[in-house]
Design a protein around this motif. Structure first.
Motif, PDB file in Angstrom:
ATOM      1  N   ASN A  79       0.847  -1.176   0.000  1.00 15.12           N
ATOM      2  CA  ASN A  79       0.000   0.000   0.000  1.00 15.12           C
ATOM      3  C   ASN A  79       0.891   1.237   0.000  1.00 15.12           C
ATOM      4  N   MET A  80       0.411   2.353   0.443  1.00 22.93           N
ATOM      5  CA  MET A  80       1.172   3.594   0.325  1.00 22.93           C
ATOM      6  C   MET A  80       2.461   3.576   1.138  1.00 22.93           C
ATOM      7  N   LEU A  81       2.457   3.008   2.317  1.00 25.21           N
ATOM      8  CA  LEU A  81       3.628   3.101   3.180  1.00 25.21           C
ATOM      9  C   LEU A  81       4.386   1.799   3.389  1.00 25.21           C
ATOM     10  N   GLY A  82       3.733   0.674   3.283  1.00 21.41           N
ATOM     11  CA  GLY A  82       4.424  -0.567   3.594  1.00 21.41           C
ATOM     12  C   GLY A  82       4.035  -1.707   2.676  1.00 21.41           C
ATOM     13  N   SER A  83       4.774  -2.806   2.839  1.00 17.74           N
ATOM     14  CA  SER A  83       4.535  -3.993   2.030  1.00 17.74           C
ATOM     15  C   SER A  83       4.559  -5.205   2.954  1.00 17.74           C
ATOM     16  N   ARG A  84       3.667  -6.159   2.676  1.00 20.36           N
ATOM     17  CA  ARG A  84       3.630  -7.366   3.495  1.00 20.36           C
ATOM     18  C   ARG A  84       3.118  -8.528   2.663  1.00 20.36           C
ATOM     19  N   ARG A  85       3.637  -9.718   2.965  1.00 23.54           N
ATOM     20  CA  ARG A  85       3.228 -10.931   2.260  1.00 23.54           C
ATOM     21  C   ARG A  85       2.382 -11.798   3.191  1.00 23.54           C
ATOM     22  N   TYR A  86       1.303 -12.353   2.644  1.00 22.12           N
ATOM     23  CA  TYR A  86       0.385 -13.202   3.396  1.00 22.12           C
ATOM     24  C   TYR A  86       0.253 -14.537   2.674  1.00 22.12           C
ATOM     25  N   ALA A  87       0.241 -15.611   3.428  1.00 18.49           N
ATOM     26  CA  ALA A  87       0.029 -16.945   2.858  1.00 18.49           C
ATOM     27  C   ALA A  87      -1.466 -17.151   2.635  1.00 18.49           C
ATOM     28  N   TRP A  88      -1.819 -17.902   1.586  1.00 19.34           N
ATOM     29  CA  TRP A  88      -3.224 -18.123   1.267  1.00 19.34           C
ATOM     30  C   TRP A  88      -3.966 -18.831   2.404  1.00 19.34           C
ATOM     31  N   GLN A  89      -3.291 -19.728   3.121  1.00 16.20           N
ATOM     32  CA  GLN A  89      -3.991 -20.454   4.185  1.00 16.20           C
ATOM     33  C   GLN A  89      -4.389 -19.537   5.343  1.00 16.20           C
ATOM     34  N   ASP A  90      -3.789 -18.345   5.454  1.00 14.95           N
ATOM     35  CA  ASP A  90      -4.158 -17.380   6.490  1.00 14.95           C
ATOM     36  C   ASP A  90      -5.346 -16.509   6.077  1.00 14.95           C
ATOM     37  N   ILE A  91      -5.629 -16.466   4.784  1.00 12.50           N
ATOM     38  CA  ILE A  91      -6.658 -15.576   4.238  1.00 12.50           C
ATOM     39  C   ILE A  91      -7.978 -16.334   4.108  1.00 12.50           C
ATOM     40  N   GLU A  92      -9.037 -15.765   4.672  1.00 10.76           N
ATOM     41  CA  GLU A  92     -10.362 -16.388   4.540  1.00 10.76           C
ATOM     42  C   GLU A  92     -10.998 -16.104   3.192  1.00 10.76           C
ATOM     43  N   SER A  93     -10.866 -14.840   2.717  1.00 10.76           N
ATOM     44  CA  SER A  93     -11.451 -14.497   1.419  1.00 10.76           C
ATOM     45  C   SER A  93     -10.838 -13.212   0.887  1.00 10.76           C
ATOM     46  N   VAL A  94     -11.093 -12.997  -0.393  1.00  9.07           N
ATOM     47  CA  VAL A  94     -10.731 -11.749  -1.057  1.00  9.07           C
ATOM     48  C   VAL A  94     -12.057 -11.085  -1.399  1.00  9.07           C
ATOM     49  N   SER A  95     -12.285  -9.889  -0.860  1.00  7.32           N
ATOM     50  CA  SER A  95     -13.601  -9.271  -1.036  1.00  7.32           C
ATOM     51  C   SER A  95     -13.493  -7.838  -1.535  1.00  7.32           C
ATOM     52  N   GLU A 106      -9.629 -10.668   3.653  1.00  7.05           N
ATOM     53  CA  GLU A 106     -10.339 -10.941   4.909  1.00  7.05           C
ATOM     54  C   GLU A 106      -9.594 -12.030   5.680  1.00  7.05           C
ATOM     55  N   PHE A 107      -9.418 -11.793   6.986  1.00  8.34           N
ATOM     56  CA  PHE A 107      -8.751 -12.736   7.875  1.00  8.34           C
ATOM     57  C   PHE A 107      -9.713 -13.173   8.974  1.00  8.34           C
ATOM     58  N   PRO A 108      -9.358 -14.196   9.743  1.00 13.40           N
ATOM     59  CA  PRO A 108     -10.220 -14.596  10.863  1.00 13.40           C
ATOM     60  C   PRO A 108     -10.394 -13.444  11.863  1.00 13.40           C
ATOM     61  N   ASP A 109     -11.431 -13.543  12.672  1.00 15.88           N
ATOM     62  CA  ASP A 109     -11.740 -12.560  13.723  1.00 15.88           C
ATOM     63  C   ASP A 109     -12.055 -11.176  13.167  1.00 15.88           C
ATOM     64  N   ASP A 110     -12.689 -11.125  12.011  1.00 18.50           N
ATOM     65  CA  ASP A 110     -13.125  -9.864  11.396  1.00 18.50           C
ATOM     66  C   ASP A 110     -11.989  -8.881  11.131  1.00 18.50           C
ATOM     67  N   GLU A 111     -10.801  -9.370  10.903  1.00 15.02           N
ATOM     68  CA  GLU A 111      -9.680  -8.512  10.535  1.00 15.02           C
ATOM     69  C   GLU A 111      -9.545  -8.504   9.025  1.00 15.02           C
ATOM     70  N   TYR A 112      -9.014  -7.407   8.496  1.00 14.35           N
ATOM     71  CA  TYR A 112      -8.791  -7.329   7.054  1.00 14.35           C
ATOM     72  C   TYR A 112      -7.630  -6.383   6.751  1.00 14.35           C
ATOM     73  N   VAL A 113      -7.107  -6.532   5.541  1.00 15.18           N
ATOM     74  CA  VAL A 113      -6.035  -5.671   5.045  1.00 15.18           C
ATOM     75  C   VAL A 113      -6.528  -5.061   3.737  1.00 15.18           C
ATOM     76  N   PRO A 114      -6.505  -3.729   3.612  1.00 11.38           N
ATOM     77  CA  PRO A 114      -6.926  -3.117   2.357  1.00 11.38           C
ATOM     78  C   PRO A 114      -5.933  -3.429   1.238  1.00 11.38           C
ATOM     79  N   VAL A 115      -6.464  -3.652   0.049  1.00 11.90           N
ATOM     80  CA  VAL A 115      -5.646  -3.875  -1.143  1.00 11.90           C
ATOM     81  C   VAL A 115      -5.883  -2.655  -2.040  1.00 11.90           C
ATOM     82  N   MET A 116      -5.115  -1.604  -1.807  1.00 12.99           N
ATOM     83  CA  MET A 116      -5.324  -0.329  -2.494  1.00 12.99           C
ATOM     84  C   MET A 116      -4.969  -0.394  -3.980  1.00 12.99           C
TER      85      MET A 116
END
Length: 151
Positions: A79-95, A106-116
């Motif tokens: 995103n604008m300031l940082g970069s991070r890699r996530y494994a597919w098994q950690d991701i619940e969905s792409v919305s 979308e991650f468990p426990d109602d957490e999410y990361v914006p994909v700008m």
């Protein structure tokens, strides 16, 4: 297979905006010496004014920085300031929620990361990017299940 997406319209607008900012601040810096106010401006003031324009333009270019890269192993989100890699098994969905400006992971426990990098303003480009991200997620899920069955 590697998939990559970047915003199109926002990136173009940020480049145009940065060029305009540098041009305006440069013109102001050149004209700074010729003011009828009685204030004395020196070369250092002109250089500083142009430098401020360059710094603000760099800030404007940050809006064009987002990128998403995905493969069968996971997703890298920049995103604008940082970069991070996530494994597919950690991701619940792409919305892409209704009314949202960009997609999200979308991650468990109602957490999410914006994909700008996948923005609503890009229209069909965003739809194609979402389809590809979801396809890669399904393939990674299938690959994980097949690996688990062979064990």
């Amino acid at each position: 297979m590697m998939f990559q997406a970047r915003p199109r319209k926002v990136r173009l607008l940020s480049i145009i905006g940065a060029v305009l900012l540098v041009a305006v601040f440069t013109v102001v810096a050149i004209l700074l010496r010729n003011t009828p106010t009685g204030v004395y401006f020196y070369l250092s003031d002109q250089v500083a004014m142009a430098g401020i324009g360059v710094l603000i333009a760099c800030g404007a270019l940050m809006f064009g920085r987002p990128r998403v890269r995905a493969d069968l192993e996971g997703v890298e989100v920049r995103n604008m300031l940082g970069s991070r890699r996530y494994a597919w098994q950690d991701i619940e969905s792409v919305s892409f929620p209704d009314g949202s400006a960009w997609a999200r992971l979308e991650f468990p426990d109602d957490e999410y990361v914006p994909v700008m990098a996948v923005q609503a303003i890009d229209g069909e480009h965003a739809v194609a990017a979402m389809r590809e991200l979801r396809r890669l997620r399904r393939e990674a899920e299938t690959k994980t299940e097949a690996t688990a069955e062979t064990r």
